[in-house]
Design a protein around this motif. Structure first.
Motif, PDB file in Angstrom:
ATOM      1  N   VAL A 253       0.828  -1.211   0.000  1.00 42.46           N
ATOM      2  CA  VAL A 253       0.000   0.000   0.000  1.00 42.46           C
ATOM      3  C   VAL A 253       0.859   1.256   0.000  1.00 42.46           C
ATOM      4  O   VAL A 253       0.604   2.209  -0.744  1.00 42.46           O
ATOM      5  N   LEU A 254       1.901   1.276   0.825  1.00 43.92           N
ATOM      6  CA  LEU A 254       2.770   2.456   0.891  1.00 43.92           C
ATOM      7  C   LEU A 254       3.491   2.689  -0.432  1.00 43.92           C
ATOM      8  O   LEU A 254       3.664   3.843  -0.869  1.00 43.92           O
ATOM      9  N   LYS A 255       3.915   1.627  -1.079  1.00 45.90           N
ATOM     10  CA  LYS A 255       4.574   1.802  -2.371  1.00 45.90           C
ATOM     11  C   LYS A 255       3.593   2.288  -3.430  1.00 45.90           C
ATOM     12  O   LYS A 255       3.964   3.035  -4.347  1.00 45.90           O
ATOM     13  N   MET A 256       2.344   1.880  -3.317  1.00 45.69           N
ATOM     14  CA  MET A 256       1.326   2.396  -4.233  1.00 45.69           C
ATOM     15  C   MET A 256       1.102   3.888  -3.998  1.00 45.69           C
ATOM     16  O   MET A 256       0.931   4.665  -4.944  1.00 45.69           O
ATOM     17  N   LEU A 257       1.113   4.302  -2.718  1.00 43.26           N
ATOM     18  CA  LEU A 257       0.978   5.728  -2.411  1.00 43.26           C
ATOM     19  C   LEU A 257       2.173   6.506  -2.954  1.00 43.26           C
ATOM     20  O   LEU A 257       2.026   7.643  -3.416  1.00 43.26           O
ATOM     21  N   ARG A 258       3.333   5.911  -2.899  1.00 44.05           N
ATOM     22  CA  ARG A 258       4.525   6.594  -3.404  1.00 44.05           C
ATOM     23  C   ARG A 258       4.456   6.769  -4.920  1.00 44.05           C
ATOM     24  O   ARG A 258       4.955   7.754  -5.470  1.00 44.05           O
ATOM     25  N   LYS A 259       3.837   5.815  -5.595  1.00 44.53           N
ATOM     26  CA  LYS A 259       3.700   5.930  -7.043  1.00 44.53           C
ATOM     27  C   LYS A 259       2.658   6.975  -7.446  1.00 44.53           C
ATOM     28  O   LYS A 259       2.670   7.449  -8.586  1.00 44.53           O
ATOM     29  N   ASN A 260       1.760   7.309  -6.516  1.00 46.10           N
ATOM     30  CA  ASN A 260       0.761   8.344  -6.797  1.00 46.10           C
ATOM     31  C   ASN A 260       1.402   9.713  -6.593  1.00 46.10           C
ATOM     32  O   ASN A 260       1.521  10.215  -5.483  1.00 46.10           O
ATOM     33  N   LYS A 261       1.862  10.315  -7.660  1.00 44.89           N
ATOM     34  CA  LYS A 261       2.659  11.540  -7.569  1.00 44.89           C
ATOM     35  C   LYS A 261       1.881  12.696  -6.943  1.00 44.89           C
ATOM     36  O   LYS A 261       2.442  13.515  -6.207  1.00 44.89           O
ATOM     37  N   LYS A 262       0.589  12.787  -7.250  1.00 41.08           N
ATOM     38  CA  LYS A 262      -0.205  13.888  -6.697  1.00 41.08           C
ATOM     39  C   LYS A 262      -0.277  13.805  -5.174  1.00 41.08           C
ATOM     40  O   LYS A 262      -0.309  14.826  -4.491  1.00 41.08           O
ATOM     41  N   TYR A 263      -0.329  12.591  -4.667  1.00 38.42           N
ATOM     42  CA  TYR A 263      -0.390  12.418  -3.213  1.00 38.42           C
ATOM     43  C   TYR A 263       0.999  12.492  -2.588  1.00 38.42           C
ATOM     44  O   TYR A 263       1.213  13.159  -1.576  1.00 38.42           O
ATOM     45  N   TYR A 264       1.949  11.808  -3.211  1.00 35.06           N
ATOM     46  CA  TYR A 264       3.267  11.646  -2.581  1.00 35.06           C
ATOM     47  C   TYR A 264       4.060  12.950  -2.531  1.00 35.06           C
ATOM     48  O   TYR A 264       4.681  13.270  -1.509  1.00 35.06           O
ATOM     49  N   TYR A 265       4.031  13.731  -3.603  1.00 32.22           N
ATOM     50  CA  TYR A 265       4.866  14.928  -3.649  1.00 32.22           C
ATOM     51  C   TYR A 265       4.162  16.121  -3.004  1.00 32.22           C
ATOM     52  O   TYR A 265       3.890  17.138  -3.628  1.00 32.22           O
ATOM     53  N   GLN A 266       3.843  15.939  -1.750  1.00 30.09           N
ATOM     54  CA  GLN A 266       3.350  17.010  -0.893  1.00 30.09           C
ATOM     55  C   GLN A 266       4.180  16.976   0.381  1.00 30.09           C
ATOM     56  O   GLN A 266       4.554  15.906   0.862  1.00 30.09           O
TER      57      GLN A 266
END
Length: 669
Positions: A253-266
């Protein structure tokens, strides 16, 4: 170095590490006090003076065993947090010239301090609170007694032995870790093992399969007799699945969140997600423990409170009247004699029989499918039967008398009342005999205990006594020596409980001496009083409630401590990371938002999963409560919902405290 130096250094270490030692000491004290109190109650001589004190003692001794077993796991586990936090300190001592044997001596005195303080305060609290807790237990059980619990040496001795063993094992485990580690590894302390973990798909699949299997058992279990065994299997599977999913699934799940650029790069997300990915191998076990303990709190409290809260309703459903009489194998011509004996005994006790309900019946355990009733073989155990049906066969004459009706039936006609199960109509078949259902009854007042039967229940009104007796002899799965039908008689008295119980005793003595057959065998009978059973039921379910409250508090305490240590240890690990982030331009506000993002991700995941576990556990727990006598499961639904809501609020409060502690640590310069 002399021994005084080690003693002082050990005391200084505890004082300087108060942030981690104080919660650990409080947990040790609380666990010791709870174990000692439960042991004092279970071994008290006062229980022997209570009615059904043996039953209460069984539940209390069960509590002693559960708390003792949990204490070993819980304190051993939490001690690992202390070791992890202080590895860097031990490494520094080693590099500055203190040998590992010297560190062992310092740890020995720290363990002595911890054990001495915990045992002294814990046992002292137990002695001080035991009488108050005993009065609370008596209030729950609804016993009105004047004596208190005695404080004996045996519970104190056993408490000291058990927890001394726990402290010694924890000390030896700490020495093992220090002995095997190199000084440079100790200096790295909590920074070890921060390589990015790989997604373990096999573990994730095992977690999904075990969890789904446990859920499937909980949702689809049908046989109420085997519900306890099925529940145990489901619990084991879900626990295994929870650990596997938190260990492997959380990383995915965490790696999936990291791949979501809109979510991760905040700013509030990327530090939290990246940090948790690197430490999830360490986090996963703690999160799984929090989840399982939270589920334990929800289910322990809700089930025991439901059972206790439903006692009065269970009693009124179980007993249609205040006094119930069951006499087995009663010849038809002897029923009048039995009624006269009961009336005579009531007159001697100067009480009046009211609202009498009386009939003869055959009680058959059968299987039913599409209106076909067949004899079943229960010799292999009821748990091997998936579709049990309870059939009650009553002669028409008795039905007309009890229902104040004037119904008539032909030889192959019956009346049918469905108490539990699918409604039947048209034609039914009992063995090889076929009957036409003349009328389906909408309501019928019967023996109260039939309402607590967890299987399907059908009441069949047959044309005459001979038909009922023939069916009874041919299709009974319980007894093969039936000579006559069973006679049931119930009535109210409208007098105080003591006089009801007195009449019950007189009736049993009198009926037990009856001999219908002229041989040495006396009649088999049972006489029960609602008020007498009220004491037994309150004692049983009150003891369960008391045990549930104790275990709920223990699990909650463990949950809070694991959460606290988890956030404190992570706070120290993250402090340097956040200092760097502030140096490259991150504001205090952004740091705080990132902290909240991280804690929210980690903190509320176990709560959400615990609620999901509880929802899937509801069907099997519903059947378990029905098996224990609570047929109104609406009570359980409401109490489970209230318990979950209250626990969520408490959980949120712990979150707010944890977030502040974590922020203070990472904000230190």
């Amino acid at each position: 170095m002399n021994s005084i130096f080690y003693v002082k250094l050990a005391f200084t270490n505890i004082r300087k590490n108060y942030r981690t030692y104080v919660p650990y000491l409080l947990s040790c004290i609380g666990t010791i006090a709870m174990f000692c109190i439960m042991h004092m109650l279970a071994s008290s001589d006062s229980l022997e003076r209570l009615a059904i004190g043996d039953m209460i003692g069984i539940f209390l001794n069960l509590g002693v065993g559960i708390i003792g077993f949990f204490a070993v796991l819980f304190l051993f586990y939490t001690n690992s947090f202390l070791v992890k936090k202080r590895k860097k300190e031990f490494g520094l001592y080693n590099i500055l010239g203190m040998e590992k044997r010297h560190i062992a001596i310092v740890l020995f005195f720290e363990t002595v301090y911890t054990a001495g303080i915990s045992l002294a305060i814990g046992i002292g609290l137990a002695a001080a609170l035991s009488k108050a807790i005993y009065l609370l237990l008596l209030r729950i059980l609804r016993f009105d007694v004047q004596f208190g619990v005695s404080i004996s040496w045996i519970p104190i001795r056993n408490t000291m032995i058990l927890f001394d063993v726990i402290f010694v094992l924890s000390y030896l485990n700490t020495l093992r870790q220090i002995h095997l580690a190199k000084p440079i590894d100790l200096l790295k302390g909590g920074n070890q093992g921060e390589k990015e973990p790989k997604a373990k798909w096999l573990v994730a699949v095992i977690g999904i399969v075990c969890t789904a299997w446990g859920y499937q058992i909980a949702v689809t279990v049908e046989n109420p007799v085997a519900v306890i065994t099925e529940l145990f299997v489901a619990i084991i599977l879900v626990m295994i699945g929870t650990y596997c999913l938190f260990i492997a699934g959380s990383i995915v799940v965490l790696k999936m969140l990291r791949k979501n650029k809109k979510y991760y790069y905040q700013a509030k997300h990327f530090t939290a997600v990246s940090g948790m990915i690197y430490r999830m191998k360490q986090n996963a076990a703690g999160l799984a423990n929090i989840c399982i303990l939270s589920t334990g709190v929800l289910l322990c409290v809700s089930t025991t409170v439901s059972l206790y809260g439903g006692v009065e309703e269970m009693l009124m459903e179980r007993y249609s009247r205040e006094i119930e009489v069951n006499v087995y194998d009663v010849p038809r011509e002897q029923v009048t004699k039995l009624k006269e004996m009961i009336a005579e005994t009531a007159a001697q006790e100067q009480v009046e029989i009211r609202k009498e309900l009386s009939y003869q019946a055959a009680y058959l355990t059968m299987s039913e499918k599409d209106g076909k009733f067949e004899k079943v073989d229960t010799s292999g155990g009821l748990d091997r039967i998936n579709d049990l049906t309870f059939a009650v066969v009553i002669p028409l004459e008795d039905y007309n008398q009890m229902a104040n009706d004037q119904e008539t039936l032909e030889k192959e006609e019956v009346l049918l009342y469905t108490m539990k199960g699918e409604k039947l109509d048209g034609e039914i078949q009992i063995g090889e005999e076929r009957f036409q259902v003349k009328r389906v009854l909408e309501d019928l007042e019967l023996e109260g205990s039939l309402g607590t039967v967890v299987e399907k229940v059908y009441v069949i009104i047959v044309p005459d006594y001979d038909t009922a007796l023939r069916i009874s002899k041919m299709y009974s799965a319980i007894r093969s020596d039936i000579s006559d039908l069973e006679w049931y008689d119930a009535f109210d008295l409208g007098v105080d409980p003591e006089r009801q119980i007195a009449l019950k005793q007189r009736l049993f003595e009198k009926l037990s001496g009856v001999n219908f057959k002229g041989d040495e065998e006396m009649v088999q009978c049972s006489v029960s009083a609602r008020e007498e059973d009220r004491k037994d039921i309150y004692a049983m379910y009150g003891s369960l409630l008391f045990l549930g409250i104790f275990l709920g508090i223990l699990f909650l305490m463990a949950t809070v401590l694991i959460i606290y240590y988890k956030q404190v240890s992570e706070g120290y690990e993250d402090r340097e990371r956040f200092v760097i982030m502030q140096k490259v331009g991150m504001s205090h506000r952004e740091v705080k938002r990132s902290i909240h993002s991280q804690i929210l991700l980690v903190f509320f995941l176990p709560l959400v999963v615990a609620v999901i576990h509880s929802v899937f556990a509801f069907p099997i727990l519903e059947k378990l409560l029905t098996f224990l006598g609570l047929t109104n499961v609406v009570i359980f639904r409401k109490i489970l919902a209230v318990t979950a809501l209250a626990f969520a609020f408490l959980y949120a409060w712990i979150y707010s405290l944890t977030a502040r502690t974590y922020y203070k640590i990472v904000s230190q310069k």
